[in-house]
Design a protein around this motif. Structure first.
Motif, mmCIF file in Angstrom:
data_model
loop_
_atom_site.group_PDB
_atom_site.id
_atom_site.type_symbol
_atom_site.label_atom_id
_atom_site.label_comp_id
_atom_site.label_asym_id
_atom_site.label_seq_id
_atom_site.Cartn_x
_atom_site.Cartn_y
_atom_site.Cartn_z
ATOM 1 N N SER A 115 27.782 66.148 17.668
ATOM 2 C CA SER A 115 28.295 65.059 18.490
ATOM 3 C C SER A 115 28.795 65.608 19.820
ATOM 4 O O SER A 115 29.473 66.637 19.847
ATOM 5 N N HIS A 116 28.460 64.919 20.909
ATOM 6 C CA HIS A 116 28.934 65.369 22.217
ATOM 7 C C HIS A 116 30.443 65.219 22.349
ATOM 8 O O HIS A 116 31.080 65.918 23.141
ATOM 9 N N ASP A 117 31.040 64.289 21.610
ATOM 10 C CA ASP A 117 32.476 64.043 21.711
ATOM 11 C C ASP A 117 33.104 64.005 20.324
ATOM 12 O O ASP A 117 33.861 63.094 19.990
ATOM 13 N N GLY A 118 32.785 65.005 19.495
ATOM 14 C CA GLY A 118 33.296 65.047 18.139
ATOM 15 C C GLY A 118 34.807 65.213 18.093
ATOM 16 O O GLY A 118 35.425 65.731 19.032
ATOM 17 N N SER A 119 35.390 64.819 16.984
ATOM 18 C CA SER A 119 36.844 64.887 16.838
ATOM 19 C C SER A 119 37.351 66.313 16.627
ATOM 20 O O SER A 119 38.540 66.579 16.789
ATOM 21 N N THR A 120 36.452 67.240 16.274
ATOM 22 C CA THR A 120 36.838 68.644 16.088
ATOM 23 C C THR A 120 36.054 69.535 17.039
ATOM 24 O O THR A 120 34.824 69.419 17.141
ATOM 25 N N VAL A 121 36.771 70.390 17.732
ATOM 26 C CA VAL A 121 36.152 71.393 18.604
ATOM 27 C C VAL A 121 36.657 72.759 18.169
ATOM 28 O O VAL A 121 37.872 72.990 18.107
ATOM 29 N N MET A 122 35.731 73.654 17.843
ATOM 30 C CA MET A 122 36.089 75.013 17.442
ATOM 31 C C MET A 122 35.413 76.028 18.356
ATOM 32 O O MET A 122 34.273 75.823 18.791
ATOM 33 N N LEU A 123 36.116 77.109 18.637
ATOM 34 C CA LEU A 123 35.554 78.221 19.398
ATOM 35 C C LEU A 123 35.256 79.348 18.425
ATOM 36 O O LEU A 123 36.131 79.745 17.650
ATOM 37 N N VAL A 124 34.040 79.845 18.461
ATOM 38 C CA VAL A 124 33.617 80.900 17.538
ATOM 39 C C VAL A 124 33.138 82.103 18.344
ATOM 40 O O VAL A 124 32.297 81.968 19.234
ATOM 41 N N GLY A 125 33.687 83.269 18.046
ATOM 42 C CA GLY A 125 33.265 84.495 18.704
ATOM 43 C C GLY A 125 33.101 85.602 17.688
ATOM 44 O O GLY A 125 33.844 85.656 16.701
ATOM 45 N N THR A 126 32.127 86.480 17.893
ATOM 46 C CA THR A 126 31.898 87.561 16.930
ATOM 47 C C THR A 126 31.762 88.909 17.620
ATOM 48 O O THR A 126 31.223 89.011 18.722
ATOM 49 N N TRP A 127 32.289 89.930 16.937
ATOM 50 C CA TRP A 127 32.041 91.329 17.291
ATOM 51 C C TRP A 127 30.948 91.779 16.332
ATOM 52 O O TRP A 127 31.171 91.896 15.121
ATOM 53 N N GLU A 128 29.763 92.008 16.839
ATOM 54 C CA GLU A 128 28.616 92.230 15.962
ATOM 55 C C GLU A 128 28.649 93.569 15.235
ATOM 56 O O GLU A 128 28.200 93.682 14.106
ATOM 57 N N ALA A 129 29.178 94.606 15.884
ATOM 58 C CA ALA A 129 29.156 95.952 15.304
ATOM 59 C C ALA A 129 30.570 96.453 15.026
ATOM 60 O O ALA A 129 31.532 96.049 15.688
ATOM 61 N N GLU A 130 30.696 97.347 14.038
ATOM 62 C CA GLU A 130 32.002 97.932 13.710
ATOM 63 C C GLU A 130 32.612 98.641 14.906
ATOM 64 O O GLU A 130 33.817 98.603 15.121
ATOM 65 N N THR A 131 31.761 99.292 15.707
ATOM 66 C CA THR A 131 32.276 100.050 16.840
ATOM 67 C C THR A 131 32.871 99.130 17.895
ATOM 68 O O THR A 131 33.739 99.543 18.657
ATOM 69 N N GLU A 132 32.417 97.880 17.968
ATOM 70 C CA GLU A 132 32.980 96.934 18.917
ATOM 71 C C GLU A 132 34.366 96.489 18.478
ATOM 72 O O GLU A 132 35.285 96.365 19.288
ATOM 73 N N ALA A 133 34.519 96.193 17.195
ATOM 74 C CA ALA A 133 35.809 95.729 16.688
ATOM 75 C C ALA A 133 36.799 96.883 16.557
ATOM 76 O O ALA A 133 38.003 96.692 16.663
ATOM 77 N N GLY A 134 36.290 98.090 16.333
ATOM 78 C CA GLY A 134 37.154 99.252 16.130
ATOM 79 C C GLY A 134 37.392 99.494 14.652
ATOM 80 O O GLY A 134 37.962 98.641 13.968
ATOM 81 N N ARG A 135 36.942 100.625 14.152
ATOM 82 C CA ARG A 135 37.067 100.893 12.718
ATOM 83 C C ARG A 135 38.513 100.922 12.226
ATOM 84 O O ARG A 135 38.799 100.441 11.134
#
Length: 312
Positions: A115-135
């Motif tokens: 929906s263009h104007d849905g009642s819920t808006v979520m932001l999703v972000g990912t660190w794809e590799a372990e080295t990006e997030a930090g072991r």
């Protein structure tokens, strides 16, 4: 840099996957993808997280969840709603019949949903590799951490939401850094609210945190329990005892696993000979690295390099 700062300095997102999800009930998305780390922030409305992460979690506007890679889970308007969308590995989005949905549910710049104007808006972000997030951070975190809005009403989520809709020069760098900052605020809040010292707080402990910092920054050094203890100013017995209590394994065992993790990354990211990789991570020869690698990981360095580059 103290132990806690070292823990929080790890995240370095690089061209992170970022999505603004706009949904109107009923909706449910099953997550089978397994990035190293995922951040979900509710900008509007509410959502439930259920599945292998434990008890069902309800998130309200302003709440942020950080999820460590591995478990399969569902994000939905209600715990009873059956998933009609599944996110497979590689961020491939399909319906129950396996049909691709990415184009059908695209709503604009980094925006997706039903929906263009849905009642819920979520932001999703990912660190794809372990080295990006930090072991060290990944080792410290439980499967899921939730920061409630009332714990830290930071403007960063609103800023990230606004920036995700923009397309300007250097926008990916701006988004990566904002994503890192939101993660740091969540982890800092979690650590501040922990009632007892846990493995995560090992990095904040003056003695163990400094020992971890030395091993992380200088894996090539010929560390022994005696030299580490001397550097942090305690006896060998005191370091071994405190390290075991907070980290759950002896210092030298931890160092071996850390060195082999670094070697695994170098084997994939570079074409360096095994001998050169070995010297960078603290082994005297390629033979010594190969023996440790096969003993702990079950494959040789060459087999690891070949399998990783082949996608296996």
């Amino acid at each position: 840099m103290d132990g806690l700062e070292h823990l929080l300095s790890g995240p370095r997102a690089r061209q992170a996957f970022l999505l603004r999800m706009v949904m109107e009930p009923p909706w449910a998305v099953r997550i089978e993808d397994d990035p190293a780390l995922t951040l979900m922030a509710v900008a509007r409305g509410s959502a439930w997280i259920t599945g292998e992460l434990g008890e069902a979690l309800e998130l309200q506007a302003g709440d942020v969840a950080v999820i460590r890679g591995g478990p399969v889970y569902t994000v939905a308007d209600h715990p009873a709603t059956a998933p009609k969308v599944t996110i497979l590995k590689g961020n491939i989005c399909v319906d129950p019949d396996g049909e691709l949905l990415a184009q059908r549910m695209a709503l604009g710049v980094r925006t997706w949903g039903n929906s263009h104007d849905g009642s819920t808006v979520m932001l999703v972000g990912t660190w794809e590799a372990e080295t990006e997030a930090g072991r060290p951070l990944l080792a410290a975190l439980p499967p899921v951490v939730v920061r409630r809005r009332e714990e830290d009403d930071s403007p960063l989520v609103d800023l990230l939401s606004a920036e995700m809709l923009r397309e300007e020069l250097g926008q990916e760098v701006v988004l990566d850094r904002l994503l890192d900052l939101v993660l740091v605020t969540v982890v800092r809040s979690w650590l501040a609210n922990e009632e007892q010292v846990t493995r995560g707080l090992a990095h904040a402990d003056p003695t163990v945190g400094e020992a971890l910092r030395l091993m992380h920054h200088h894996p090539e050094h010929a560390w022994t329990i005696a030299s580490l203890a001397r550097e942090v100013g305690v006896s060998r017995a005191a370091l071994a005892r405190r390290f075991g209590e907070l980290v759950g394994e002896p210092p030298m065992t931890y160092l071996t696993h850390w060195r082999l993790s670094l070697a695994a990354d170098l084997l994939v990211a570079t074409d360096d000979a095994i001998d050169r990789v070995a010297r960078q991570v603290g082994y005297g020869s390629g033979f010594a690295l190969s023996a440790a690698f096969k003993r702990v990981r079950g494959v040789s360095p060459q087999q690891h390099r070949k399998a990783a580059r082949a996608g296996g």
